[in-house]
Scaffold this active site. Sequence first.
Site, PDB file in Angstrom:
ATOM      1  N   LYS A  95       0.808  -1.195   0.000  1.00  0.00           N
ATOM      2  CA  LYS A  95       0.000   0.000   0.000  1.00  0.00           C
ATOM      3  C   LYS A  95       0.852   1.261   0.000  1.00  0.00           C
ATOM      4  CE  LYS A  95      -3.565  -2.064   3.023  1.00  0.00           C
ATOM      5  NZ  LYS A  95      -2.911  -3.195   3.739  1.00  0.00           N
ATOM      6  N   GLY A  96       2.101   1.155   0.413  1.00  0.00           N
ATOM      7  CA  GLY A  96       2.920   2.334   0.691  1.00  0.00           C
ATOM      8  C   GLY A  96       3.035   3.313  -0.453  1.00  0.00           C
ATOM      9  N   ASP A 128       7.481   3.213  -2.761  1.00  0.00           N
ATOM     10  CA  ASP A 128       7.731   4.291  -1.796  1.00  0.00           C
ATOM     11  C   ASP A 128       9.157   4.191  -1.257  1.00  0.00           C
ATOM     12  OD1 ASP A 128       6.968   1.893  -0.606  1.00  0.00           O
ATOM     13  OD2 ASP A 128       6.096   2.841   1.151  1.00  0.00           O
ATOM     14  N   PHE A 174      14.047   4.672  11.051  1.00  0.00           N
ATOM     15  CA  PHE A 174      12.672   4.193  10.878  1.00  0.00           C
ATOM     16  C   PHE A 174      11.809   5.393  10.472  1.00  0.00           C
ATOM     17  CE2 PHE A 174       8.426   2.883  11.943  1.00  0.00           C
ATOM     18  CZ  PHE A 174       8.414   1.563  11.523  1.00  0.00           C
ATOM     19  N   VAL A 175      11.198   5.292   9.299  1.00  0.00           N
ATOM     20  CA  VAL A 175      10.477   6.455   8.769  1.00  0.00           C
ATOM     21  C   VAL A 175       8.988   6.180   8.615  1.00  0.00           C
ATOM     22  CG1 VAL A 175      12.380   7.692   7.660  1.00  0.00           C
ATOM     23  CG2 VAL A 175      11.300   5.801   6.439  1.00  0.00           C
ATOM     24  N   LYS A 194      16.924   3.565   0.825  1.00  0.00           N
ATOM     25  CA  LYS A 194      17.738   3.353   2.034  1.00  0.00           C
ATOM     26  C   LYS A 194      18.901   2.456   1.625  1.00  0.00           C
ATOM     27  CE  LYS A 194      15.080   3.066   6.166  1.00  0.00           C
ATOM     28  NZ  LYS A 194      14.467   2.189   7.179  1.00  0.00           N
ATOM     29  N   ASP A 204      14.580  -0.840   0.415  1.00  0.00           N
ATOM     30  CA  ASP A 204      15.335  -1.016   1.655  1.00  0.00           C
ATOM     31  C   ASP A 204      16.374  -2.117   1.401  1.00  0.00           C
ATOM     32  OD1 ASP A 204      16.037  -1.679   4.307  1.00  0.00           O
ATOM     33  OD2 ASP A 204      14.096  -1.151   5.088  1.00  0.00           O
ATOM     34  N   ARG A 208       0.166   6.650   7.514  1.00  0.00           N
ATOM     35  CA  ARG A 208       0.432   6.742   6.073  1.00  0.00           C
ATOM     36  C   ARG A 208       0.052   8.113   5.530  1.00  0.00           C
ATOM     37  NH1 ARG A 208       1.650   1.578   4.036  1.00  0.00           N
ATOM     38  NH2 ARG A 208       0.473  -0.139   4.928  1.00  0.00           N
TER      39      ARG A 208
HETATM   40  C1  PRP Z   1       7.735  -1.739   1.900  1.00  0.00           C
HETATM   41  C2  PRP Z   1       7.944  -0.972   0.607  1.00  0.00           C
HETATM   42  C3  PRP Z   1       8.572  -1.982  -0.291  1.00  0.00           C
HETATM   43  C4  PRP Z   1       9.331  -2.883   0.664  1.00  0.00           C
HETATM   44  C5  PRP Z   1      10.781  -2.535   0.600  1.00  0.00           C
HETATM   45  O1  PRP Z   1       6.533  -2.426   1.837  1.00  0.00           O
HETATM   46  O2  PRP Z   1       6.736  -0.471   0.092  1.00  0.00           O
HETATM   47  O3  PRP Z   1       7.614  -2.717  -1.039  1.00  0.00           O
HETATM   48  O4  PRP Z   1       8.834  -2.636   1.980  1.00  0.00           O
HETATM   49  O5  PRP Z   1      11.528  -3.332   1.478  1.00  0.00           O
HETATM   50  P1  PRP Z   1      12.722  -4.239   1.011  1.00  0.00           P
HETATM   51  O6  PRP Z   1      13.574  -3.465   0.057  1.00  0.00           O
HETATM   52  O7  PRP Z   1      13.455  -4.534   2.313  1.00  0.00           O
HETATM   53  O8  PRP Z   1      12.179  -5.497   0.402  1.00  0.00           O
HETATM   54  P2  PRP Z   1       5.812  -3.060   3.129  1.00  0.00           P
HETATM   55  O9  PRP Z   1       6.135  -4.533   3.183  1.00  0.00           O
HETATM   56  O10 PRP Z   1       6.163  -2.267   4.339  1.00  0.00           O
HETATM   57  O11 PRP Z   1       4.272  -2.945   2.766  1.00  0.00           O
HETATM   58  P3  PRP Z   1       3.339  -1.636   2.668  1.00  0.00           P
HETATM   59  O12 PRP Z   1       3.806  -0.866   1.455  1.00  0.00           O
HETATM   60  O13 PRP Z   1       1.962  -2.180   2.491  1.00  0.00           O
HETATM   61  O14 PRP Z   1       3.506  -0.845   3.938  1.00  0.00           O
END
Ligand code: PRP
Length: 202
Positions: A44-45, A100, A152-153, A131, A103, A165
């Site tokens: 969803k991010g 979004d 942590f953001v 990141k 990481d 969000r």
């Molecule tokens: C977040 C972000 C990426 C993923 C990145 O999604 O939107 O899809 O983590 O992390 P990585 O590089 O360590 O794989 P999240 O799983 O938090 O889901 P959300 O967008 O629904 O909050």
Amino acid sequence: MSPRPVPPNVLLRREEIAERVAELGEEISAAYAGAEPVLIAILKGSAIFLADLARALHIDARFDFMSISSYSSERATGVVRIVKDLEHDVEGRHVVIVEDIVDTGLTLNYLRKTIGARRPRSLATVTLLDKAARRILPVPVEWRGFEIPDAFVLGYGLDHQGLYRNVRDLLAVPDISALVARPDLYVDELFPAAAGGRAGSS
Ligand code: PRP
């Protein structure tokens, strides 16, 4: 009475984000002039970033959405399952994955493989946040809004336990253990009108 929590820091102000999103819109418009790319937002991010980025484009674009979830015990391996798949075939189309945040890179690596296997004409990624210090897998990122430190953001699409969000700035949390213990720790401070409403309705 419990002590007031240390407030989150504003890492990126809404104005800085808007300015950078406008620049990304220019760059992506130039790269895909006449090509009508498909923007694939990873839920969803990235929903908020998609909405702003799409309106910063000078070209027409289609949208599609994908939602994936990591198997919790296998998170470090990058094993994921598709919760919601694309609605449209991307074969022969120019595809831009909209994230979004990148990481560890495990999610994007999976997405590039699974979407790439559907034979798009081209495949690129735009992420608002990178990141890079946390990367486990090197993965191509064609456009990034900001490289951020390993903090942590929250906000501008990013959540903790589904909250925050819709905060308009990007915030860095100084004490993650306090937030883990109380996920709604900052809600009243960030949304004072809601706090007043709740008090009034009790
Ligand atoms: C977040 C972000 C990426 C993923 C990145 O999604 O939107 O899809 O983590 O992390 P990585 O590089 O360590 O794989 P999240 O799983 O938090 O889901 P959300 O967008 O629904 O909050």
